[in-house]
Design an enzyme around this catalytic site. Structure first.
Site, mmCIF file in Angstrom:
data_model
loop_
_atom_site.group_PDB
_atom_site.id
_atom_site.type_symbol
_atom_site.label_atom_id
_atom_site.label_comp_id
_atom_site.label_asym_id
_atom_site.label_seq_id
_atom_site.Cartn_x
_atom_site.Cartn_y
_atom_site.Cartn_z
ATOM 1 N N SER A 120 0.971 -1.128 0.003
ATOM 2 C CA SER A 120 0.213 -0.177 0.170
ATOM 3 C C SER A 120 0.851 1.303 0.034
ATOM 4 O O SER A 120 1.970 1.136 0.582
ATOM 5 C CB SER A 120 -0.998 -0.004 1.229
ATOM 6 O OG SER A 120 -1.803 -1.130 1.364
ATOM 7 N N GLY B 71 2.948 4.597 1.003
ATOM 8 C CA GLY B 71 3.327 4.643 2.563
ATOM 9 C C GLY B 71 3.790 3.662 3.259
ATOM 10 O O GLY B 71 4.502 4.038 4.224
ATOM 11 N N THR B 72 3.964 2.514 2.799
ATOM 12 C CA THR B 72 4.590 1.313 3.794
ATOM 13 C C THR B 72 6.066 1.320 3.587
ATOM 14 O O THR B 72 6.555 0.384 4.311
ATOM 15 C CB THR B 72 3.960 0.048 3.205
ATOM 16 O OG1 THR B 72 4.055 -0.080 1.711
ATOM 17 C CG2 THR B 72 2.492 -0.083 3.536
ATOM 18 N N THR C 258 9.999 2.623 -1.268
ATOM 19 C CA THR C 258 11.136 3.486 -1.911
ATOM 20 C C THR C 258 12.271 3.564 -0.488
ATOM 21 O O THR C 258 13.407 3.343 -0.993
ATOM 22 C CB THR C 258 10.843 4.748 -2.237
ATOM 23 O OG1 THR C 258 9.487 4.722 -3.157
ATOM 24 C CG2 THR C 258 11.787 5.575 -2.974
ATOM 25 N N HIS D 276 -26.307 9.942 21.687
ATOM 26 C CA HIS D 276 -26.210 8.972 20.619
ATOM 27 C C HIS D 276 -24.681 8.326 20.957
ATOM 28 O O HIS D 276 -24.565 7.259 20.782
ATOM 29 C CB HIS D 276 -26.006 9.855 19.223
ATOM 30 C CG HIS D 276 -25.785 8.784 18.040
ATOM 31 N ND1 HIS D 276 -26.829 8.353 17.173
ATOM 32 C CD2 HIS D 276 -24.589 8.430 17.426
ATOM 33 C CE1 HIS D 276 -26.323 7.870 16.123
ATOM 34 N NE2 HIS D 276 -24.645 7.938 16.294
ATOM 35 N N GLU D 277 -23.653 9.065 21.116
ATOM 36 C CA GLU D 277 -22.387 8.696 21.441
ATOM 37 C C GLU D 277 -22.379 7.904 22.877
ATOM 38 O O GLU D 277 -21.662 6.761 22.939
ATOM 39 C CB GLU D 277 -21.249 9.937 21.648
ATOM 40 C CG GLU D 277 -21.245 10.663 20.399
ATOM 41 C CD GLU D 277 -20.973 9.661 19.126
ATOM 42 O OE1 GLU D 277 -20.433 8.657 19.151
ATOM 43 O OE2 GLU D 277 -21.475 10.338 17.688
ATOM 44 N N ASP E 66 -23.417 4.632 10.658
ATOM 45 C CA ASP E 66 -23.599 3.211 11.470
ATOM 46 C C ASP E 66 -24.495 2.314 10.708
ATOM 47 O O ASP E 66 -24.264 1.128 10.644
ATOM 48 C CB ASP E 66 -24.541 3.434 12.875
ATOM 49 C CG ASP E 66 -23.777 4.702 13.824
ATOM 50 O OD1 ASP E 66 -22.641 4.739 13.385
ATOM 51 O OD2 ASP E 66 -24.587 5.289 14.400
#
Length: 654
Positions: free
Chosen positions: A212, A214-215, A218, A433-434, A511
């Site tokens: 992926s 950014g792994t 390089t 809700h949270e 959700d």
């Protein structure tokens, strides 16, 4: 001129901008041409005196006031008896000379200028010369940009990476130990080729790094060059592609010619999918230029003319689109997967980057690693940098855990909505809700522990409940899936219990989407439905379109499709019923957590546990600050949320 005399701009002289120097040269040439023409055409312009009509000139002659004249093709110039100069334009008059002799005028003749024809030609050719000069200047600049010389378009753009500055070794690569070990063999070969040739072994001609963005693909290639101490050529796959057919193939040939002169060496091709895509896979006619470039690359890697000592390392995050001929043994023999780091890998990566930053004693790298599942090495480097920048803005001498937490929120979830004004009713709705998500998660043992809950808007949500897994999960059990379904439905259930069925909000849209995707994967891919059995009805596709992964549904009957939809509905409804049962039985816990969110806006996982246990929160107590996360919103966007068991963001609340 030696190398030390050259200027940073490459001109070789003080203030020598090459573009300005070339322009100045052509301006001087054009000014010289204009001066030359002026000098050649100057004799007629050097005559002095007033211009008079020819009839006036004849009258002066007849009056006897003309002393002398000089006759040329262009004009007649003379002097009057009073010493005044004059000139006039001659006409065909055969009686002029006899009249002048009769009046005693001194007559002189000026020969015709032999260069007048060339002067006229120069005047006429000035526009053409100006156009040719500008065209030559533009072409020369294009050649400088594309390569030296007239055939610069076909020259390779590969750059040799020197190790004088910014040398990278395997010590700088952390979190991807397996990939590093596979590539250490290439370093050993470059250092001692006879060690492998003694037993008849051959080093792989190429290694394809897949992972992926950014792994660290390089970075791994640079580490190989730094460890081996050999020439390292780097080029991008897009540098081969041009609008002219054949240019890319010429650049491939030139690149390998340069590499042969420096063998043993490494050639690194970044984003090879730009030139190595499957031939004939596009719509309509293929891209002749790209396919010719790929054909030349295939021949150079493994053709009749072997390139000994040249190791090709390529990187891509789209291995599914590469041509099969490029992946066969003899070309890219070895395929090295560079995965996203696990919790131990993230810890090592954070430790590498934290060495460059003065960190405070309260910083716990493992806690940060636990809270960043799914992050690549580049994301973690950005997180450390953001924390350092934040501490610098606050005038801190050390980067504390508070800055790391805020930086993590910014990198993962986005910027806090400071300008958003919420009404009291909206704040109360968001808090319940949270709180619904948090209470259901606390009362379902299979769920991951809560890290924090907040009602401060950040990124794309008005609030968020964030979990922190104890470890990275590579497989998920049925009980955790059902727990996640119940947790994700907790927000909507809390709204219904407190505000009534008619007052529920649209806050549960995310959700519902997560619950539907999880339930669909359980039914169609993982065989979690007793009614439909352990059959594969859908499968995930490798390619993505506009950032969304595609699923392919197998050929099924209408009755089976209806049964799939019915089972998905049953799973989601089961999660809803479980959340409703938990919140109904623990309604007092829901009120306590919601009121605390309205008061403090952000609660840590430990604070939520104390509220559920019936204890009060006292943030002014000694030691409370050490366990309190700074007030900040947490809202995880789709692109960077921790991955759930079905490849979508893990249920976190909305």
């Amino acid at each position: 001129m030696n190398e030390n005399d050259k200027q940073p701009d490459g001109s070789g002289g003080p203030g020598g901008n090459p573009w300005m120097k070339s322009l100045l040269v052509w301006v001087c040439i054009l000014l010289g041409l204009a001066l030359f023409v002026t000098v050649l055409g100057g004799p007629s312009a050097t005559a002095t005196g007033n211009t008079v009509p020819y009839s006036t000139f004849l009258d002066k002659v007849n009056e006897g006031t003309v002393k002398d004249v000089t006759i040329s093709r262009e004009q007649i110039a003379g002097t009057l008896s009073s010493g005044e100069k004059f000139r006039t334009v001659p006409i065909a008059d055969p009686t002029l000379v006899p009249t002048l002799r009769e009046k005693g005028v001194t007559i002189a003749a000026q020969p015709a200028e032999g260069g007048s024809i060339w002067v006229a030609l120069l005047y006429q050719s000035l526009p053409l010369l100006l156009f040719l000069g500008i065209a030559f200047f533009v072409i020369r600049q294009m050649q400088k940009n594309s390569g030296s010389g007239a055939m610069g378009f076909g020259k390779s753009r590969a750059k040799m990476l020197t190790q004088k500055e910014g040398r990278v070794t395997f010590a700088d690569v952390a979190g991807i130990d397996e990939a590093r070990e596979e590539l250490e063999e290439i370093v050993d070969f470059l250092k001692d080729p006879t060690k492998f040739a003694r037993l008849g072994g051959k080093i792989p001609k190429g290694a394809l790094l897949v992972g992926s963005p950014g792994t660290g693909k390089t970075l791994l290639a640079r580490a190989i060059a730094g460890e081996a101490g050999v020439p390292f050529f780097t080029i991008s796959g897009s540098d081969f592609v041009e609008m002219f057919v054949g240019v890319g193939a010429s650049r491939v040939r030139d690149m390998f010619e340069q590499a042969k002169k420096s063998a043993p060496c490494i050639v690194f091709i970044d984003e090879i999918d730009a030139v190595g895509r499957h031939r004939g896979a596009g719509l309509g006619n293929g891209n002749d230029e790209r396919e010719q470039t790929l054909n030349q690359l295939l021949v150079e890697m493994d053709g009749f003319d072997a390139n000994e000592g040249i190791i090709i390392i390529a990187a891509t995050n789209r291995p599914d689109v590469l041509d099969p001929a490029l992946l066969r043994p003899g070309r890219f023999d070895r395929r090295v997967t560079v995965p996203l780091p696990d919790i131990e890998g993230r810890l090592k990566i954070l430790e590498v980057h934290m060495k460059k930053v003065p960190v405070a004693p309260d910083v716990d790298a493992r806690t940060i690693a636990r809270g960043t599942p799914g992050m690549a090495g580049a994301d973690l480097a950005n997180l450390v940098n953001e924390a350092a920048l934040m501490a610098a803005r606050l005038g801190k001498r050390l980067v504390s855990m508070a800055q790391f937490e805020l930086a993590k929120d910014r990198v993962i979830m986005g910027t806090e909505w400071k300008s958003l004004v919420m009404t009291d009713d909206e704040k109360r709705m968001t808090a319940y809700h949270e709180a619904g998500h948090a209470v259901v998660r606390v009362h379902t043992p299979a769920s991951d522990p809560i890290h924090k809950a907040t009602i401060i808007p950040r990124g794309g949500a008005l609030g968020m409940v964030v979990s922190m897994p104890e470890r990275d999960n590579y497989s998920y059990h049925r009980d955790k899936m059902f727990a996640d379904l119940a947790t994700v439905m907790g927000g909507r259930v809390a709204e219904e219990l407190i505000f009534g069925h008619e007052k529920v909000s649209s806050g549960a849209s995310g959700d519902i989407k997560q619950a539907t995707k999880l339930a669909r994967a359980m039914v169609t891919q993982w065989g979690m439905s007793e009614k439909l059995g352990m059959l594969m009805y859908e499968e995930q596709q490798g390619e993505t379109f506009l950032g969304y992964s595609q699923t392919q549904r197998h050929n099924i009957s209408n009755e089976t499709a209806l049964a799939i939809d019915s089972e998905i509905r049953a799973l989601v409804d089961g999660g809803y019923d479980k959340a409703k049962q938990v919140l109904s039985d623990n309604i007092e816990h829901l009120h306590r957590v919601a009121k605390a969110l309205l008061e403090f806006e952000t609660l840590t996982g430990d604070e939520i546990k104390r509220l559920v246990a019936g204890e009060d929160i006292d943030r002014d107590a000694p030691g409370a600050a050490a366990t309190t996360v700074p007030v900040s919103g947490t809202s995880i966007p789709k692109t960077r949320r921790p991955k759930g068991p079905f490849g979508s963001p893990a249920p976190q609340g909305a």
